[in-house]
Design an enzyme around this catalytic site. Sequence first.
Site, short mmCIF file in Angstrom:
data_model
loop_
_atom_site.label_atom_id
_atom_site.label_comp_id
_atom_site.label_asym_id
_atom_site.label_seq_id
_atom_site.Cartn_x
_atom_site.Cartn_y
_atom_site.Cartn_z
N HIS A 110 0.84 -1.26 0.03
CA HIS A 110 0.17 -0.09 0.13
C HIS A 110 0.19 1.59 -0.28
O HIS A 110 2.02 1.22 0.79
CB HIS A 110 -1.29 0.36 1.07
CG HIS A 110 -2.01 1.30 1.08
ND1 HIS A 110 -1.99 2.75 1.84
CD2 HIS A 110 -3.11 1.01 1.04
CE1 HIS A 110 -3.05 3.03 1.35
NE2 HIS A 110 -3.86 2.19 0.93
N GLU A 138 -4.23 1.54 -6.46
CA GLU A 138 -4.38 2.82 -5.62
C GLU A 138 -3.58 3.73 -6.00
O GLU A 138 -2.72 3.78 -5.76
CB GLU A 138 -4.18 2.37 -4.42
CG GLU A 138 -5.15 1.11 -4.37
CD GLU A 138 -5.69 0.87 -2.13
OE1 GLU A 138 -6.95 0.63 -1.83
OE2 GLU A 138 -4.95 1.28 -2.16
#
Length: 258
Positions: free
Chosen positions: A96, A168
């Site tokens: 992430h 993302e």
Amino acid sequence: MRNPIVGISLKMYQNRIDAARAFAHGIVEEVGEETKIEQFMCPGMGVIYSVAMILKESRIGLGVQNIAPTVNGALTGEFSVESLRDMRGSYAEIGHIERRTIFSETDELINQKVRVALKNDITPVLCIGEVIKTDDYAEIKDLMKKQLFLDLFQINGEEAARVILAYEPAWAVGKTSAASAVHVHQVHRLIREAVTELYDQQTAEKIRIIYGGSVSPENTPLIVSDENVDGVFVGRFGHDPKRYASIVEIVKKAKERA
């Protein structure tokens, strides 16, 4: 036909056991028996076990937000896939943008984590994406291809097909609005092209690519309308079980029409 999927990460927003259990119960009541959409939840690290005991009676998979790059050893403060498997978990969020930036995780370290996950029958949810917003899609594709090459280094096509890629873009994570559907569709197509070039067309057709970054019930219909978007990775806009459930229903209907 790739199986559509919806995941949710609670980051570090739910740290008290009672609140985490109540939320998990709410999700299970709403969509715990859903069969057409694969689902997973990544609770906060401190409440994983409590949530795991609730999810095990449902069809919603348990995931974690981070794993150690080895199964066990002298890694103070890390979380092992052994614990995840013991709690019947099967997903691990890896790479992430917050792990890459705040905690300085390198592509080499991320690659080690992906390999550990695959070796232990855990599905890696590999997060990739650009940091700075740009409309230069050639530049974006080069970046995606580089990230995939490094993060999937020494991973063969059969293994890579088991990975879930979560696009993302950093500039859309935690913001008031998501990336535009047009942008998401274009980048997902480019990611699939990059997988074809790194592996082959068969691997690219099998691998699932989901979008994460300010996903909400309002923007999900357009985002998942493209064949290259296999689902969404939900954040804070899914903290209400009913709103999360509405996202699952939207994805189901969109993919049934596809």
